[in-house]
Scaffold this motif. Structure first.
Motif, mmCIF file in Angstrom:
data_model
loop_
_atom_site.group_PDB
_atom_site.id
_atom_site.type_symbol
_atom_site.label_atom_id
_atom_site.label_comp_id
_atom_site.label_asym_id
_atom_site.label_seq_id
_atom_site.Cartn_x
_atom_site.Cartn_y
_atom_site.Cartn_z
ATOM 1 N N PHE A 1 1.007 -1.311 -0.114
ATOM 2 C CA PHE A 1 -0.005 -0.013 -0.052
ATOM 3 C C PHE A 1 0.827 1.302 0.160
ATOM 4 C CE2 PHE A 1 -2.143 3.428 2.099
ATOM 5 C CZ PHE A 1 -2.978 3.722 1.386
ATOM 6 N N LYS A 2 0.582 2.367 -0.916
ATOM 7 C CA LYS A 2 1.613 3.414 -1.133
ATOM 8 C C LYS A 2 0.392 4.594 -1.292
ATOM 9 C CE LYS A 2 5.194 5.631 -3.810
ATOM 10 N NZ LYS A 2 6.152 5.507 -4.787
ATOM 11 N N LEU A 3 0.791 5.457 -0.349
ATOM 12 C CA LEU A 3 -0.047 6.729 -0.224
ATOM 13 C C LEU A 3 0.765 7.792 -0.527
ATOM 14 C CD1 LEU A 3 -2.624 8.381 -0.017
ATOM 15 C CD2 LEU A 3 -2.365 8.402 2.614
ATOM 16 N N ALA A 4 0.918 8.260 -1.720
ATOM 17 C CA ALA A 4 1.700 9.313 -2.199
ATOM 18 C C ALA A 4 0.946 10.540 -3.097
ATOM 19 C CB ALA A 4 2.859 8.608 -3.240
ATOM 20 N N ALA A 5 -0.285 10.666 -2.655
ATOM 21 C CA ALA A 5 -1.063 11.508 -3.003
ATOM 22 C C ALA A 5 -1.233 12.794 -2.225
ATOM 23 C CB ALA A 5 -2.644 11.123 -3.431
ATOM 24 N N TYR A 6 -0.863 14.032 -2.342
ATOM 25 C CA TYR A 6 -0.981 15.000 -1.372
ATOM 26 C C TYR A 6 -2.457 15.381 -0.885
ATOM 27 C CZ TYR A 6 0.837 19.373 0.901
ATOM 28 O OH TYR A 6 1.056 20.296 1.709
ATOM 29 N N CYS A 7 -2.660 15.023 0.202
ATOM 30 C CA CYS A 7 -4.089 15.043 0.778
ATOM 31 C C CYS A 7 -3.884 15.212 2.210
ATOM 32 C CB CYS A 7 -4.681 13.708 0.346
ATOM 33 S SG CYS A 7 -3.840 12.328 1.273
ATOM 34 N N SER A 8 -5.577 15.366 2.772
ATOM 35 C CA SER A 8 -5.316 15.836 4.132
ATOM 36 C C SER A 8 -6.277 14.725 4.791
ATOM 37 C CB SER A 8 -5.953 17.147 4.299
ATOM 38 O OG SER A 8 -6.283 17.478 5.667
ATOM 39 N N PRO A 9 -5.522 13.593 5.194
ATOM 40 C CA PRO A 9 -6.334 12.390 5.751
ATOM 41 C C PRO A 9 -6.925 12.662 7.231
ATOM 42 C CG PRO A 9 -4.081 12.032 5.899
ATOM 43 C CD PRO A 9 -4.075 13.068 5.155
ATOM 44 N N ASN A 10 -8.098 12.015 7.148
ATOM 45 C CA ASN A 10 -8.609 11.939 8.867
ATOM 46 C C ASN A 10 -7.913 10.768 9.524
ATOM 47 O OD1 ASN A 10 -10.447 10.255 10.816
ATOM 48 N ND2 ASN A 10 -11.604 12.412 10.303
ATOM 49 N N PHE A 11 -7.226 11.589 10.995
ATOM 50 C CA PHE A 11 -6.344 10.499 11.348
ATOM 51 C C PHE A 11 -7.179 9.106 11.998
ATOM 52 C CE2 PHE A 11 -4.496 14.696 13.278
ATOM 53 C CZ PHE A 11 -3.408 14.719 12.234
ATOM 54 N N SER A 12 -8.354 9.012 12.357
ATOM 55 C CA SER A 12 -8.951 8.010 12.644
ATOM 56 C C SER A 12 -9.249 6.958 11.552
ATOM 57 C CB SER A 12 -10.307 7.997 13.478
ATOM 58 O OG SER A 12 -11.280 8.976 12.507
ATOM 59 N N ASP A 13 -9.815 7.794 10.425
ATOM 60 C CA ASP A 13 -9.868 6.693 9.329
ATOM 61 C C ASP A 13 -8.087 6.196 8.742
ATOM 62 O OD1 ASP A 13 -12.463 7.232 8.846
ATOM 63 O OD2 ASP A 13 -12.260 8.989 7.711
ATOM 64 N N LEU A 14 -7.414 6.935 8.706
ATOM 65 C CA LEU A 14 -5.934 6.523 8.211
ATOM 66 C C LEU A 14 -5.507 5.249 9.293
ATOM 67 C CD1 LEU A 14 -3.568 6.589 6.276
ATOM 68 C CD2 LEU A 14 -2.606 8.536 8.061
ATOM 69 N N GLU A 15 -5.737 5.564 10.683
ATOM 70 C CA GLU A 15 -5.308 4.344 11.523
ATOM 71 C C GLU A 15 -5.938 3.046 11.396
ATOM 72 O OE1 GLU A 15 -5.995 6.151 15.501
ATOM 73 O OE2 GLU A 15 -4.202 7.897 15.072
ATOM 74 N N GLU A 16 -7.535 3.223 11.282
ATOM 75 C CA GLU A 16 -8.264 2.001 10.968
ATOM 76 C C GLU A 16 -7.716 1.290 9.784
ATOM 77 O OE1 GLU A 16 -12.684 1.107 9.926
ATOM 78 O OE2 GLU A 16 -12.559 2.984 10.914
ATOM 79 N N TRP A 17 -7.435 2.275 8.848
ATOM 80 C CA TRP A 17 -7.072 1.476 7.579
ATOM 81 C C TRP A 17 -5.648 0.937 7.671
ATOM 82 C CZ3 TRP A 17 -8.263 -0.658 2.952
ATOM 83 C CH2 TRP A 17 -7.245 -0.671 2.028
ATOM 84 N N ILE A 18 -4.919 1.238 8.133
ATOM 85 C CA ILE A 18 -3.480 0.777 8.465
ATOM 86 C C ILE A 18 -3.773 -0.614 9.260
ATOM 87 C CG2 ILE A 18 -1.220 0.834 9.915
ATOM 88 C CD1 ILE A 18 -1.489 3.705 9.272
ATOM 89 N N GLN A 19 -4.499 -0.738 10.248
ATOM 90 C CA GLN A 19 -4.770 -1.642 11.154
ATOM 91 C C GLN A 19 -5.489 -2.887 10.076
ATOM 92 O OE1 GLN A 19 -4.159 -2.530 14.455
ATOM 93 N NE2 GLN A 19 -4.409 -4.490 13.364
ATOM 94 N N TYR A 20 -6.182 -2.346 9.298
ATOM 95 C CA TYR A 20 -6.762 -3.255 8.245
ATOM 96 C C TYR A 20 -5.837 -3.947 7.476
ATOM 97 C CZ TYR A 20 -9.556 -4.864 3.933
ATOM 98 O OH TYR A 20 -10.102 -5.723 3.030
#
Length: 422
Positions: A92-111
């Protein structure tokens, strides 16, 4: 099945390929193009959601989207993947300049941890606040590549190491020196380490005999490369802490800075150092040569060197004199006035009988034509019998006239002098 359906099935050979073959095809497409295969037929509607590699970069989105809108589009895709994906996600690579929601990002990493992720790459978000890594990432034994951006890095007490990790990059990460040292020690097959703009990193202590590539571009006060004996390429740019003042701590007073950096670099082939790090190496005294001979060093790049600064010149020369097989030398200089002590160093290099026996290519950037700079160029021409080309680049004005160097004694009959202005 009708005869027409049978014929159609024969023609649609791609849809009937094994999934591992289809996956190989789709992961080589930009994610946006892979998602577009959903319109091909009902069979293809959700195939792209089962990809083993997911790469979000600028190719996935319109340039008109804001950072928040980009994250919204990413979350739509993530929800689709979570709903229909079966099997592992290896990258998984996230290289798009964006403004992530912390809780969403943490949940996705756990997935991703649950999906057996091997390569996790997070690059360049549009925020300053550091987010907390999910604890699950530290119990992910199959990780081979880890690149993290903008997070707080703390090792849990249960951490046993990343035993498969070969590449680690930390950028704008908050991590203390002891945790960084422990992390590096507990990656037994780590080959590549990159540290960029680390928050408040007082000391860099790297003890890992498997490490081959090291790049540091960050604030720090002290460094020790003890036992990193297999380093092949080292690139260090030191940003001084405390408003630009280079300090010394107790560990520095007990041993020479040269020893703690170069003492075990027996196999190094490429070395890049910047001016502040050269000043740090000098400390209170400068050795004429390094503690070891860098017999395998072929490429040396010295950045932001002030040729009128006696200590920087002395350190640079001590490194050069310890590299008998050097083939390519690159020096980027900053504006400086003439300096008698610095020019005396160049004269001394000639008088001591030193020669650049293997040097073939020299690039000198940032030249403006000061007396000290021209003296250095003359020394290189005089002491380099195998020199093939010397490229001189002026960033601020006209190129340096080659006529200034025509009467200089040249050790090489075939050297080409190329003067450029950018």
């Amino acid at each position: 099945m009708t005869e027409m359906e049978k014929q159609a099935a024969k023609l649609d050979r791609i849809s009937n390929l094994p999934w591992d073959v289809l996956d190989t095809i789709l992961v080589n497409l930009p994610l946006r193009e892979a998602a577009r295969t959903s319109i091909l037929s009902s069979k293809w509607r959700y195939k792209w959601t089962g990809l083993s590699q997911l790469v979000f970069d600028d190719k996935c989105f319109s340039s008109s989207l804001s950072m928040e809108e980009r994250w919204g589009e990413i979350m739509k895709i993530i929800h689709m993947v979570q709903s229909y994906h079966s099997g592992p996600i290896e990258k998984f690579k996230l290289a798009a300049y964006c403004s992530p929601n912390f809780s969403d990002l943490e949940e996705w990493i756990q997935y991703l941890m649950d999906k057996g992720i091997k390569e996790l790459i997070l690059q360049d978000f549009g925020f300053v606040k550091r987010f907390k890594l999910p604890c699950g990432i530290f119990s992910c034994p199959q990780l081979t590549c880890l690149e993290l951006y903008g997070c707080v890095f703390k090792l849990p007490s249960t951490f046993k190491g990343f035993h498969c990790l070969k590449s680690l990059q930390l950028t704008q990460v908050s991590i203390i020196s002891d945790i960084l040292e422990s992390l590096i020690r507990n990656c037994p097959i780590l080959e590549r380490l990159t540290l960029l703009n680390i928050d408040h990193l007082a000391s860099v202590r790297i003890h890992n005999s498997s490490l081959k590539y090291l790049k540091i571009d960050s604030e720090f006060e002290d460094i020790n490369l003890e036992n990193s004996v297999n380093l092949d390429s080292v690139d260090i740019r030191m940003i001084p802490m405390y408003g630009g003042i280079i300090t010394r701590n107790n560990e520095q007073s007990n041993s020479c800075n040269f020893d703690r950096v170069f003492g075990c670099l027996y196999d190094i082939k490429r070395l890049t150092l910047s001016c502040h790090f050269l000043q740090w190496l000098a400390g209170d005294q400068v050795q004429e040569r390094l503690p070891i001979v860098l017999n395998r060093l072929l490429f040396l790049d010295l950045k932001e060197v002030t040729l009128s600064n006696f200590k920087e010149v002395m350190v640079s020369l001590s490194i050069v004199k310890s590299c008998p097989n050097l083939e390519e030398l690159v020096i980027t200089v900053v504006q400086s006035n003439g300096s008698r002590p610095a020019m005396d160093c160049f004269t001394g290099l000639c008088l001591c009988g030193f020669m650049f026996h293997k040097l073939k290519v020299v690039r000198i950037r940032g030249i403006i034509g000061t007396r000290t700079e021209l003296e250095f160029i003359k020394v290189v021409l005089t002491l380099s019998p195998q020199l093939e080309s010397i490229i001189i680049v002026n960033y601020l004005g006209d190129r340096i006239p080659e006529s200034l160097l025509l009467e200089v004694d040249r050790a090489s009959e075939h050297v080409k002098i190329i003067s450029l202005a950018l």
